[in-house]
Write a protein that holds these residues in place. Structure first.
Motif, mmCIF file in Angstrom:
data_model
loop_
_atom_site.group_PDB
_atom_site.id
_atom_site.type_symbol
_atom_site.label_atom_id
_atom_site.label_comp_id
_atom_site.label_asym_id
_atom_site.label_seq_id
_atom_site.Cartn_x
_atom_site.Cartn_y
_atom_site.Cartn_z
ATOM 1 N N ILE A 108 0.731 4.898 -3.780
ATOM 2 C CA ILE A 108 1.331 3.566 -3.856
ATOM 3 C C ILE A 108 1.214 2.830 -2.524
ATOM 4 C CG2 ILE A 108 3.484 2.328 -4.244
ATOM 5 C CD1 ILE A 108 4.251 4.542 -6.169
ATOM 6 N N ILE A 112 -9.550 -5.113 -3.843
ATOM 7 C CA ILE A 112 -9.542 -4.832 -5.282
ATOM 8 C C ILE A 112 -9.935 -3.377 -5.531
ATOM 9 C CG2 ILE A 112 -10.655 -5.374 -7.474
ATOM 10 C CD1 ILE A 112 -9.162 -7.723 -6.864
ATOM 11 N N MET A 161 -7.152 -1.021 -4.768
ATOM 12 C CA MET A 161 -6.092 -1.037 -5.780
ATOM 13 C C MET A 161 -6.490 -0.294 -7.037
ATOM 14 S SD MET A 161 -4.830 -4.827 -5.297
ATOM 15 C CE MET A 161 -5.729 -5.099 -6.760
ATOM 16 N N ILE A 197 -3.247 -4.754 -1.326
ATOM 17 C CA ILE A 197 -2.681 -6.096 -1.499
ATOM 18 C C ILE A 197 -2.754 -6.863 -0.188
ATOM 19 C CG2 ILE A 197 -0.569 -7.355 -2.010
ATOM 20 C CD1 ILE A 197 0.190 -5.107 -3.893
ATOM 21 N N ILE A 251 1.024 6.989 -8.187
ATOM 22 C CA ILE A 251 1.255 5.912 -9.153
ATOM 23 C C ILE A 251 1.342 6.461 -10.582
ATOM 24 C CG2 ILE A 251 -1.173 5.303 -9.527
ATOM 25 C CD1 ILE A 251 1.668 2.788 -9.195
ATOM 26 N N ILE A 303 -2.122 1.350 -2.308
ATOM 27 C CA ILE A 303 -2.251 0.160 -3.144
ATOM 28 C C ILE A 303 -1.653 -1.053 -2.434
ATOM 29 C CG2 ILE A 303 -1.574 -0.879 -5.328
ATOM 30 C CD1 ILE A 303 -1.644 1.866 -6.547
ATOM 31 N N MET A 304 -0.525 -0.827 -1.745
ATOM 32 C CA MET A 304 0.071 -1.954 -1.011
ATOM 33 C C MET A 304 -0.829 -2.398 0.133
ATOM 34 S SD MET A 304 4.072 -1.088 -1.120
ATOM 35 C CE MET A 304 4.457 -2.743 -0.684
ATOM 36 N N ILE A 315 -6.190 -8.229 0.423
ATOM 37 C CA ILE A 315 -6.496 -9.428 -0.365
ATOM 38 C C ILE A 315 -5.828 -10.648 0.247
ATOM 39 C CG2 ILE A 315 -6.182 -10.527 -2.589
ATOM 40 C CD1 ILE A 315 -6.470 -7.897 -3.875
#
Lengths: 488, 101
Positions: free
Chosen positions: B28, B19, B22, B35, B93, B31-32, B38
């Motif tokens: 980007i 989290i 992100m 994911i 982003i 951020i992936m 998580i």
């Protein structure tokens, strides 16, 4: 116990047919050459395939509900009706695609193939009875949707829409899985019905883990139906995607998510207790917020497509009202609302698609004076707008009326008042487009090629259910009444 | 002896890290990665609960499916990012801000 695998397959015909249609379409597409643009045979086989799925789902409505594949999938009248709605939505989106200029000719078959794939995911989701099937359904739905959103590869906005969708989607499915894993840890099973019976004998201390876990679970589903606060992706994605894709997104994933939400509410939270109070409380707040935020944001929009995106958010909020009452009246009203919403959305997007193809954008001003150029189309759009706002005697009114009945039946007066006020607010932006069509002079007299005779016929035909369901709604409500959620 | 709470603590740490990545990172690709963290924390949870708490093999199945589907999601996500990069020449982003109110 559920039937064995071979016997299960015989009850699983609609999904198998949808998969077959998908593979068949891939093969048919491979036979076309690059320069063949029309692809009549491809679309014909797509219609036939989807229609056969529709027919076989309709057969399942009258059958006894049963659970198949060792109780991991439930085929009941409720799931069959939801599947039929999704298939109809896909058919409508395919029809709009075949006429639209928003998607390049070579990409149209790809849209149809992937839309069929999303449909399979939605069907899985609407009859899922265990965590694994639910997760696979959501992911089948999502992963193909990411591709659909970024279908127009050369377009900046389209790939941005796909990017946002995949990032938000990945995050929310991860959060949902984290919640599911703790639910599994406490209850010791992934099967929904076994989980429900385990919930009855739960310790008070387990609730400390379960309550937040169910909240995380809700995030994943709430994201699929785009309810506030998980709605941020939806207007952007709806605006950036090509128009037929937007049509598709505002029907199929929403209906699938609502179907899953209804099944989960009925399975886990129908007994009074702390969990029931918590779930209904969360749903009430979310539904009220979803309706209000969707409507208020829709007011200031310039693009009709974006306005419709926000309005679809607020409609999801209204449908959530039917979910949170957790009884048969609520389920019935959601089924009716989905059918009404399906036809209204299809007509609205069909007309907007034709206008947007002509002018290259879909701002409100493009609809100026449409009444004097294409009266039939303007009347169709006006009827749909009135129906979306919930004015009698149209189907949107009857749908809202049934939701209100369900909510008032449970004495949730505050929610009913919020929903009523929202209806009034929504009138403003729905009628804005009607006012522009009638009162403003036309910008140009050039004919809009999207309004060919065949398309006008299709739009008027899609309009008929909107009118008829407003008056002769008993048949459908009787059908929806039989759509009981089956809990093994 | 490594017991269930250790695994749960580790997976919770992974979840929080995901989290945080992100929210904090603007790249980007990063951020992936968040994911993936998580999703893996959830897979770890399922495996740990199966091993220590309830001996239900379905949990292992869930872990396997999470790994497979995470791979599929990453493949599609990366393809979209590559497309975005070819058009915009950036993977920041904040540059994905054309669609706004």
């Amino acid at each position: 116990m559920g039937a064995n695998y071979l016997a299960s397959l015989s009850h699983y015909v609609p999904e198998l047919l949808a998969c077959l249609t998908m593979f068949g379409l891939i093969l048919i597409e491979a036979t076309y050459k690059e320069e063949q643009k029309t692809r009549g045979f491809f679309f014909l086989s797509a219609y036939i395939g989807l229609a056969s799925v529709l027919v076989f789902s309709a057969f399942a409505i009258t059958k006894e509900p049963l659970s198949i594949f060792t109780n991991s999938i439930i085929i009941d009248p409720f799931s069959s009706i939801m599947k039929m709605i999704m298939v109809l939505g896909t058919l409508g989106a395919v029809l709009i695609t075949s006429q639209s200029k928003d998607i390049d000719g070579n990409l149209k078959p790809e849209f149809v193939i992937m839309a069929t794939g999303v449909l399979v995911g939605g069907m899985l989701l609407s009859s899922a009875n265990n965590m694994l099937v639910l997760f696979i359904g959501i992911e089948t739905l999502s992963i193909l949707s990411y591709v659909l959103a970024s279908l127009r590869k050369e377009d900046e906005r389209s790939s941005e829409a796909g990017l946002k969708y995949s990032l938000y989607g990945g995050i929310s499915s991860g959060i949902m899985l984290f919640g599911l894993s703790h639910i599994f840890g406490v209850l010791g099973t992934i099967n929904f019905t076994e989980m429900a019976s385990a919930l009855k004998t739960i310790q008070q201390t387990d609730l400390i883990v379960l309550m937040p876990s169910f909240l995380l679970f809700f995030v994943g589903l709430g994201y699929k139906i785009a309810c506030v606060p998980f709605h941020m992706w939806s207007p952007d994605v709806y605006e950036g995607s090509p128009l037929p894709v937007t049509t598709f997104f505002s029907i199929v994933p929403k209906v699938a998510g609502l179907a899953a939400m209804i099944r989960i509410s009925h399975t886990f939270f129908s007994d009074p207790g702390a969990l029931n109070v918590g779930w209904v409380g969360v749903l009430s707040i979310v539904a009220a917020l979803t309706m209000t935020v969707g409507n208020v944001s829709a007011i200031g929009q310039r693009s009709v497509k974006r306005m419709l995106a926000y309005s679809s958010i607020s409609h999801a909020g209204v449908m959530l009202l039917g979910v949170l009452v957790i009884n048969e009246i609520g389920t019935r009203s959601v089924v009716f609302y989905s059918v009404a919403y399906l036809f209204m959305t299809l007509v609205a997007f069909y007309v907007v698609s034709a206008v947007a193809d002509k002018y290259g954008n879909d701002h409100f001003e493009r609809f100026n004076g449409l009444m004097y150029r294409y009266p039939a189309m303007a009347v169709a759009l006006a009827v749909v707008m009135f129906s979306l706002a919930g004015i009698p005697p149209l189907s949107g009114f009857v749908a809202k009326f049934h939701i209100f009945t369900a909510v008032l039946n449970k004495n949730y007066y505050v929610l009913a008042i919020i929903a009523g006020l929202n209806s009034v607010v929504s009138l403003y932006y729905y009628l804005k487009i009607v006012r522009l069509m009638v009162l403003k002079p036309a910008e140009s007299t050039e004919p809009i090629s999207g309004f060919s005779l065949m398309n006008q016929g299709a739009i008027v035909a899609l309009c008929i259910p909107v009118l008829l369901l407003g008056v002769f709604w008993e048949k459908l409500i009787t059908l929806a009444d039989g759509a009981k959620v089956f809990i093994q | 002896m490594i017991s269930l709470p250790s695994y749960l603590f580790l997976s919770f740490a992974l979840f929080i890290a995901g989290i945080a990545v992100m929210v904090a990172r603007k790249n980007i690709i990063a951020i992936m990665l968040g994911i993936e963290l998580i999703l893996n924390s959830a897979a770890l949870n399922f495996a740990a609960y199966t091993r220590f708490a309830n001996d239900n093999i379905d949990g292992h199945l869930m872990s396997l499916f999470i790994i497979v589907i995470a791979a599929a999601e990453a493949a599609v996500g990366l393809a979209i990012v590559i497309r975005f990069f070819q058009i915009k020449e950036t993977i920041h982003i904040d540059d994905a801000a054309q669609l706004q109110n």
